[in-house]
Write a protein that holds these residues in place. Structure first.
Motif, PDB file in Angstrom:
ATOM      1  N   THR A  34       0.826  -1.216   0.000  1.00  0.00           N
ATOM      2  CA  THR A  34       0.000   0.000   0.000  1.00  0.00           C
ATOM      3  C   THR A  34       0.855   1.258   0.000  1.00  0.00           C
ATOM      4  N   ASP A  35       2.151   1.120   0.062  1.00  0.00           N
ATOM      5  CA  ASP A  35       3.075   2.248   0.197  1.00  0.00           C
ATOM      6  C   ASP A  35       3.233   2.954  -1.160  1.00  0.00           C
ATOM      7  N   ALA A  36       2.843   4.211  -1.237  1.00  0.00           N
ATOM      8  CA  ALA A  36       2.927   4.969  -2.483  1.00  0.00           C
ATOM      9  C   ALA A  36       4.367   5.123  -2.957  1.00  0.00           C
ATOM     10  N   ASP A  37       5.293   5.256  -2.008  1.00  0.00           N
ATOM     11  CA  ASP A  37       6.693   5.395  -2.393  1.00  0.00           C
ATOM     12  C   ASP A  37       7.228   4.117  -3.041  1.00  0.00           C
TER      13      ASP A  37
ATOM     14  N   LEU B 109       5.406   1.975  -4.795  1.00  0.00           N
ATOM     15  CA  LEU B 109       4.829   1.948  -6.131  1.00  0.00           C
ATOM     16  C   LEU B 109       5.648   2.814  -7.086  1.00  0.00           C
ATOM     17  N   THR B 110       5.974   4.006  -6.652  1.00  0.00           N
ATOM     18  CA  THR B 110       6.749   4.921  -7.499  1.00  0.00           C
ATOM     19  C   THR B 110       8.123   4.347  -7.813  1.00  0.00           C
ATOM     20  N   SER B 111       8.771   3.761  -6.814  1.00  0.00           N
ATOM     21  CA  SER B 111      10.122   3.222  -7.041  1.00  0.00           C
ATOM     22  C   SER B 111      10.091   2.038  -7.993  1.00  0.00           C
ATOM     23  N   ILE B 112       9.044   1.208  -7.918  1.00  0.00           N
ATOM     24  CA  ILE B 112       8.920   0.059  -8.817  1.00  0.00           C
ATOM     25  C   ILE B 112       8.693   0.532 -10.250  1.00  0.00           C
ATOM     26  N   LYS B 113       7.832   1.523 -10.422  1.00  0.00           N
ATOM     27  CA  LYS B 113       7.594   2.074 -11.762  1.00  0.00           C
ATOM     28  C   LYS B 113       8.876   2.687 -12.336  1.00  0.00           C
ATOM     29  N   ASN B 114       9.614   3.422 -11.506  1.00  0.00           N
ATOM     30  CA  ASN B 114      10.851   4.054 -11.970  1.00  0.00           C
ATOM     31  C   ASN B 114      11.916   3.022 -12.312  1.00  0.00           C
ATOM     32  N   ALA B 115      11.943   1.924 -11.562  1.00  0.00           N
ATOM     33  CA  ALA B 115      12.930   0.875 -11.822  1.00  0.00           C
ATOM     34  C   ALA B 115      12.705   0.252 -13.198  1.00  0.00           C
ATOM     35  N   ARG B 116      11.468  -0.093 -13.500  1.00  0.00           N
ATOM     36  CA  ARG B 116      11.186  -0.690 -14.819  1.00  0.00           C
ATOM     37  C   ARG B 116      11.468   0.316 -15.931  1.00  0.00           C
ATOM     38  N   LYS B 117      11.099   1.584 -15.722  1.00  0.00           N
ATOM     39  CA  LYS B 117      11.360   2.622 -16.724  1.00  0.00           C
ATOM     40  C   LYS B 117      12.857   2.721 -17.026  1.00  0.00           C
ATOM     41  N   ALA B 118      13.686   2.679 -15.975  1.00  0.00           N
ATOM     42  CA  ALA B 118      15.135   2.748 -16.173  1.00  0.00           C
ATOM     43  C   ALA B 118      15.646   1.529 -16.946  1.00  0.00           C
ATOM     44  N   LEU B 119      15.093   0.362 -16.661  1.00  0.00           N
ATOM     45  CA  LEU B 119      15.504  -0.854 -17.371  1.00  0.00           C
ATOM     46  C   LEU B 119      15.140  -0.773 -18.849  1.00  0.00           C
ATOM     47  N   LEU B 120      13.916  -0.346 -19.147  1.00  0.00           N
ATOM     48  CA  LEU B 120      13.499  -0.241 -20.545  1.00  0.00           C
ATOM     49  C   LEU B 120      14.370   0.759 -21.305  1.00  0.00           C
ATOM     50  N   GLU B 121      14.708   1.858 -20.669  1.00  0.00           N
ATOM     51  CA  GLU B 121      15.562   2.855 -21.318  1.00  0.00           C
ATOM     52  C   GLU B 121      16.955   2.295 -21.574  1.00  0.00           C
ATOM     53  N   THR B 122      17.491   1.572 -20.615  1.00  0.00           N
ATOM     54  CA  THR B 122      18.830   0.996 -20.761  1.00  0.00           C
ATOM     55  C   THR B 122      18.878  -0.018 -21.893  1.00  0.00           C
ATOM     56  N   CYS B 123      17.793  -0.783 -22.060  1.00  0.00           N
ATOM     57  CA  CYS B 123      17.740  -1.842 -23.095  1.00  0.00           C
ATOM     58  C   CYS B 123      17.136  -1.346 -24.398  1.00  0.00           C
ATOM     59  N   ALA B 124      16.898  -0.021 -24.520  1.00  0.00           N
ATOM     60  CA  ALA B 124      16.315   0.567 -25.734  1.00  0.00           C
ATOM     61  C   ALA B 124      14.984  -0.089 -26.074  1.00  0.00           C
ATOM     62  N   LEU B 125      14.163  -0.334 -25.034  1.00  0.00           N
ATOM     63  CA  LEU B 125      12.882  -1.002 -25.200  1.00  0.00           C
ATOM     64  C   LEU B 125      11.732  -0.164 -24.645  1.00  0.00           C
TER      65      LEU B 125
END
Length: 420
Positions: A394-397, A399-415
């Protein structure tokens, strides 16, 4: 000349990896429900397994984790992260797409009528936390295998026929690049746990893939195995090229099934592990059969890439050492540490989808190299949560960190085309 070979696509373990005990019939998942998970450690263990396979000379690919929590799914249910019941919230956060063996069923081009590799995304409808995976998985499969000259990617089998993908599918062949027989394992309801693979789903996949009847076998998983916690066939059996390696209690009508295998593929070498040497309980808790049975390059024979839990089990390890000391096809044991995945109910074989194809025909962004894995590991070390407790969902922080983590991975892999 095409370079057809078996490529193992591993699911990268996502930043929302947690132990909510959502998988009924999965002993490890239920046992560890409510415990602290370690997403960073889990992902790094998975990356290390991929490095290990590359070092063995195997072709290696990967899939991105899906977007979690699945806010759109919660919206369809008329709820939100904040207001949903704990089990629904946990289902929305589930990182279970990491187990790529459940992504799809794959038939190589050598087996199909039209000479293309066919993939049917699994509907995974039996378990709520997995039932909402297929749209994201299908989008990814259609990106990875977009070349229409080589691949045909199909949508899911419709309800009510449950389909769990390659975890209930095996293939026997003289070599990966030659035509073979495909074995679809289904279950029947009964006992304390649900059977997840429906025979009608298996038949539909075979039809969609253009497989000839004399090259297909449908066999029933034993009720005993399902009741003991073998929620997928790959917990009690694995095949590679001409070898079928299975527990004595894996199949409901074992003798009839083996006779059909020998009739349709006379070259088959069936290795049956006796229950008096390795009990069904030991096979399931150690994930002996949830190993990657692979063919090593340069005539190196076959190897079993096993979880370290198999080495920790005295009966299992004693049997395996006897197995590889003989003159059989399995010559090497390769224990790997995937304890975080194992604690949630998935071993080395759960983490990968086997695709026989020319690697050059695949979107190269999904083919692993040591350099790519270094870059992915760097993202994991920087962004993946170190630990998650179920009550943190239920922790909003978080949720935000999980979303940011995947975003960083997709950017790194050009996906970034997978961002939504």
């Amino acid at each position: 000349m095409t370079k057809v070979q078996e490529i193992n696509f591993d699911g990268l373990i996502g930043p929302s990896h947690n132990y909510a005990g959502l998988s009924l019939g999965n002993i490890a998942s239920s046992t560890n429900a409510g415990e602290a998970s370690y997403p960073r450690e889990a992902a790094l263990q998975g990356i290390a397994k991929m490095r290990h396979n590359i070092d063995l000379g195997l072709a290696q690919g990967f899939f991105m984790p899906l977007d979690r929590p699945n806010i759109a799914w919660l919206d369809q249910l008329g709820t939100t992260i904040e207001s949903s019941e704990p089990h629904v919230r946990a289902a929305a956060y589930s990182a279970s797409s990491m187990w790529a063996a459940n992504a799809a069923t794959v038939s190589p081009a050598q087996d199909s009528e039209d000479g293309r590799c066919h993939l049917t995304v699994a509907n995974l409808q039996t378990m709520p936390h997995r039932s909402h995976e297929w749209p994201g998985t299908l989008a990814q499969l259609r990106l990875v295998f977009a070349n229409p000259d080589h691949f045909s990617v199909h949508g899911p089998i419709p309800s009510p026929f449950g389909d769990e993908g390659a975890a209930n599918h095996m293939r026997l062949c003289p070599s990966h690049g030659e035509a073979g027989i495909e074995i679809f394992i289904y279950g029947k309801s009964g006992g304390p746990f649900p059977a997840r693979q429906h025979v009608e789903a298996s038949k539909a996949v075979a039809r969609k893939h253009g497989l000839q009847d004399d090259h297909v076998i449908f066999a029933q998983q034993s009720d005993k195995a399902i009741a003991a916690g073998a929620f997928h066939n790959d917990v009690v059996a694995v095949a590679n090229e001409q070898v079928l390696f299975a527990h004595e209690d894996a199949f409901e009508h074992r003798d009839d099934f083996y006779a059909e295998v020998q009739r349709k593929f006379p070259q088959a070498e069936i290795i049956t592990v006796p229950a008096d040497k390795v009990s069904l309980a030991d096979a399931i808790t150690s994930y002996l059969f949830n190993a990657q049975l692979v063919t090593l390059p340069d005539d190196g024979g076959m190897a079993l890439i096993l979880p370290t839990e198999a080495k920790d089990n005295e009966a299992v390890w004693t049997y395996l050492q006897e197995l590889v000391s003989g003159n059989g096809p399995i010559r090497k044991l390769c224990p790997v540490d995937v304890r975080q995945s194992m604690a949630n109910g998935g071993g080395p074989a759960c983490l990968r989808l086997r695709v026989v194809a020319d690697p050059d025909a695949v979107d190269q962004r999904f083919i692993a190299t040591p350099e790519k894995l270094d870059a992915i590991a760097g993202v994991v070390e920087q962004y993946w949560p170190e630990t998650i407790m179920p009550e943190q969902l239920t922790d909003a922080d978080l949720l935000t960190s999980i979303k940011n983590a995947r975003k960083a991975l997709l950017e790194t892999c050009a996906l970034t085309d997978l961002a939504t």
